[in-house]
Write an enzyme that holds these catalytic residues in place. Structure first.
Site, PDB file in Angstrom:
ATOM      1  N   ASP A  12      -0.842  -4.616 -26.302  1.00  0.00           N
ATOM      2  CA  ASP A  12       0.081  -4.509 -25.188  1.00  0.00           C
ATOM      3  C   ASP A  12       1.082  -3.415 -25.563  1.00  0.00           C
ATOM      4  O   ASP A  12       1.267  -3.108 -26.743  1.00  0.00           O
ATOM      5  CB  ASP A  12       0.785  -5.862 -24.999  1.00  0.00           C
ATOM      6  CG  ASP A  12       1.971  -5.778 -24.060  1.00  0.00           C
ATOM      7  OD1 ASP A  12       1.793  -5.304 -22.921  1.00  0.00           O
ATOM      8  OD2 ASP A  12       3.074  -6.180 -24.477  1.00  0.00           O
ATOM      9  N   ASP A  14       4.629  -2.559 -23.696  1.00  0.00           N
ATOM     10  CA  ASP A  14       6.038  -2.902 -23.521  1.00  0.00           C
ATOM     11  C   ASP A  14       6.367  -4.219 -24.230  1.00  0.00           C
ATOM     12  O   ASP A  14       5.785  -5.262 -23.925  1.00  0.00           O
ATOM     13  CB  ASP A  14       6.342  -3.030 -22.024  1.00  0.00           C
ATOM     14  CG  ASP A  14       7.821  -3.045 -21.724  1.00  0.00           C
ATOM     15  OD1 ASP A  14       8.529  -2.129 -22.182  1.00  0.00           O
ATOM     16  OD2 ASP A  14       8.284  -3.969 -21.028  1.00  0.00           O
ATOM     17  N   ARG A  21      10.864  -1.378 -22.034  1.00  0.00           N
ATOM     18  CA  ARG A  21      11.094  -0.164 -21.250  1.00  0.00           C
ATOM     19  C   ARG A  21      11.667   1.000 -22.062  1.00  0.00           C
ATOM     20  O   ARG A  21      12.180   1.959 -21.495  1.00  0.00           O
ATOM     21  CB  ARG A  21      11.998  -0.448 -20.048  1.00  0.00           C
ATOM     22  CG  ARG A  21      11.360  -1.308 -18.983  1.00  0.00           C
ATOM     23  CD  ARG A  21       9.994  -0.813 -18.533  1.00  0.00           C
ATOM     24  NE  ARG A  21      10.012   0.582 -18.087  1.00  0.00           N
ATOM     25  CZ  ARG A  21       8.960   1.392 -18.163  1.00  0.00           C
ATOM     26  NH1 ARG A  21       7.828   0.986 -18.690  1.00  0.00           N
ATOM     27  NH2 ARG A  21       9.029   2.619 -17.710  1.00  0.00           N
ATOM     28  N   ARG A 135      13.192  -2.499  -9.093  1.00  0.00           N
ATOM     29  CA  ARG A 135      12.789  -1.738 -10.272  1.00  0.00           C
ATOM     30  C   ARG A 135      13.694  -0.544 -10.551  1.00  0.00           C
ATOM     31  O   ARG A 135      13.683   0.006 -11.644  1.00  0.00           O
ATOM     32  CB  ARG A 135      11.333  -1.265 -10.140  1.00  0.00           C
ATOM     33  CG  ARG A 135      10.319  -2.399 -10.134  1.00  0.00           C
ATOM     34  CD  ARG A 135       8.935  -1.869 -10.452  1.00  0.00           C
ATOM     35  NE  ARG A 135       8.900  -1.321 -11.794  1.00  0.00           N
ATOM     36  CZ  ARG A 135       8.641  -2.022 -12.898  1.00  0.00           C
ATOM     37  NH1 ARG A 135       8.407  -3.317 -12.817  1.00  0.00           N
ATOM     38  NH2 ARG A 135       8.615  -1.435 -14.070  1.00  0.00           N
ATOM     39  N   ASP A 209       3.178  -9.688 -26.491  1.00  0.00           N
ATOM     40  CA  ASP A 209       4.390 -10.509 -26.571  1.00  0.00           C
ATOM     41  C   ASP A 209       4.449 -11.614 -25.515  1.00  0.00           C
ATOM     42  O   ASP A 209       5.045 -12.656 -25.737  1.00  0.00           O
ATOM     43  CB  ASP A 209       5.643  -9.639 -26.473  1.00  0.00           C
ATOM     44  CG  ASP A 209       5.791  -8.950 -25.128  1.00  0.00           C
ATOM     45  OD1 ASP A 209       4.770  -8.484 -24.582  1.00  0.00           O
ATOM     46  OD2 ASP A 209       6.925  -8.860 -24.621  1.00  0.00           O
ATOM     47  N   PHE A 221      -5.128 -13.113 -24.728  1.00  0.00           N
ATOM     48  CA  PHE A 221      -4.752 -13.718 -26.012  1.00  0.00           C
ATOM     49  C   PHE A 221      -5.580 -14.975 -26.279  1.00  0.00           C
ATOM     50  O   PHE A 221      -6.016 -15.233 -27.398  1.00  0.00           O
ATOM     51  CB  PHE A 221      -3.258 -14.059 -25.984  1.00  0.00           C
ATOM     52  CG  PHE A 221      -2.798 -14.984 -27.072  1.00  0.00           C
ATOM     53  CD1 PHE A 221      -2.488 -14.496 -28.336  1.00  0.00           C
ATOM     54  CD2 PHE A 221      -2.636 -16.349 -26.834  1.00  0.00           C
ATOM     55  CE1 PHE A 221      -2.048 -15.353 -29.344  1.00  0.00           C
ATOM     56  CE2 PHE A 221      -2.204 -17.209 -27.824  1.00  0.00           C
ATOM     57  CZ  PHE A 221      -1.909 -16.705 -29.084  1.00  0.00           C
ATOM     58  N   ASP A 223      -8.510 -15.788 -24.910  1.00  0.00           N
ATOM     59  CA  ASP A 223      -9.940 -15.624 -24.646  1.00  0.00           C
ATOM     60  C   ASP A 223     -10.759 -15.772 -25.932  1.00  0.00           C
ATOM     61  O   ASP A 223     -10.332 -15.322 -26.999  1.00  0.00           O
ATOM     62  CB  ASP A 223     -10.190 -14.237 -24.025  1.00  0.00           C
ATOM     63  CG  ASP A 223     -11.574 -14.124 -23.431  1.00  0.00           C
ATOM     64  OD1 ASP A 223     -12.529 -13.836 -24.190  1.00  0.00           O
ATOM     65  OD2 ASP A 223     -11.714 -14.328 -22.208  1.00  0.00           O
ATOM     66  N   THR A 226     -11.538 -12.683 -28.235  1.00  0.00           N
ATOM     67  CA  THR A 226     -10.502 -11.978 -28.992  1.00  0.00           C
ATOM     68  C   THR A 226      -9.898 -12.855 -30.077  1.00  0.00           C
ATOM     69  O   THR A 226      -9.961 -14.082 -30.015  1.00  0.00           O
ATOM     70  CB  THR A 226      -9.356 -11.508 -28.073  1.00  0.00           C
ATOM     71  OG1 THR A 226      -8.641 -12.660 -27.585  1.00  0.00           O
ATOM     72  CG2 THR A 226      -9.875 -10.689 -26.908  1.00  0.00           C
TER      73      THR A 226
END
Length: 248
Positions: A12, A14, A21, A135, A209, A221, A223, A226
């Site tokens: 991932d 961000d 950000r 946003r 995260d 995460f 699954d 993985t």
């Protein structure tokens, strides 16, 4: 340790490789470059491609990572080349998309916050991004909303509302980042990207995260394909990589 072409680490972006950000630091960038000499590395973000580039290495991002999956993999690049692209409206139909947008705008109009700014619904290629604060808020306003959301669970209550009202429309809703909710057809979560790598690698490591149930990293995460790790920022990510490397 397994051969480089047998193992892929998916990250991932961000909150995992960068602070929320913010742009990747030179130190973290050097860390990732070193990792690429040991295993295959891919990025999988919920954001669109332009936002991933803003936080990583600009347009060179698609050249510098073997795989880059934007919008959960609905826009997919391998070695700098576009290998897949899915379209939300084509899949769901304009009527369902408009119905949801209208409902979400009406719902957000009933929510009072310390501030509201612009861009409450962001239309992406493969998903909608719903943001009650807007946003276009400043970083200070973003942090203010995030703190309030942790106390009052604003986004979680919105998700519950969406699930109640759209149970038959096959939408999925996940909380992403600090301020928004990702909305996409059922099955279009981050597991979508696995179709491009599951038959290419013996081991797939994922680090993110938002791995809790309802977070936008949870499905990939959890699954079975993985090996998932939960981070709380770049420094923890480094430690998790070292731990994962020792096991593959």
């Amino acid at each position: 340790m397994a051969k480089k072409d047998e193992v892929i680490f998916l990250f991932d972006v961000d909150g995992t490789l960068t602070e929320p950000r913010k742009v990747i630091t030179p130190d973290m960038l050097a860390f990732m470059n070193d990792l690429k000499t040991k295993v295959t590395v891919g990025l999988v973000g919920g954001s669109d491609f332009s936002k991933i580039c803003e936080q990583m290495e600009g347009e060179d991002t698609i050249k510098n990572y073997e795989y880059v999956f934007a919008e959960n993999g609905l826009v997919a690049y391998k070695a700098g080349e576009l290998i897949g692209k899915e379209n939300l409206v084509h899949f769901m139909g304009e009527e369902k998309v408009q119905k949801f947008i209208n409902h979400s705008l009406q719902l957000m109009s009933t929510i009072s916050l310390p501030v509201k700014r612009g861009t409450f619904v962001e239309f992406r290629n493969g998903m909608l991004n719903i943001c009650p604060v807007g946003r276009s808020c400043t970083r200070e306003e973003r942090n203010q909303f995030s703190e309030l959301d942790q106390k009052e669970h604003i986004r979680q209550k919105m998700v519950e509302n969406f699930k109640k009202n759209f149970s038959e429309d096959e939408w999925a809703f996940v909380i992403g980042g600090q301020i928004s909710i990702d909305v996409f057809p059922t099955g279009w979560d981050k597991r979508y990207c696995l179709r491009y790598v599951e038959n290419q690698f013996k081991t797939i490591v994922f680090i993110g995260d938002k791995t809790y149930k309802g977070g936008n990293d949870h499905e990939i995460f959890d699954d079975s394909r993985t090996i998932g790790y939960t981070t709380d920022g770049p420094e923890t990510t480094k430690k998790l990589v070292a731990e994962a490397l020792a096991k593959v």
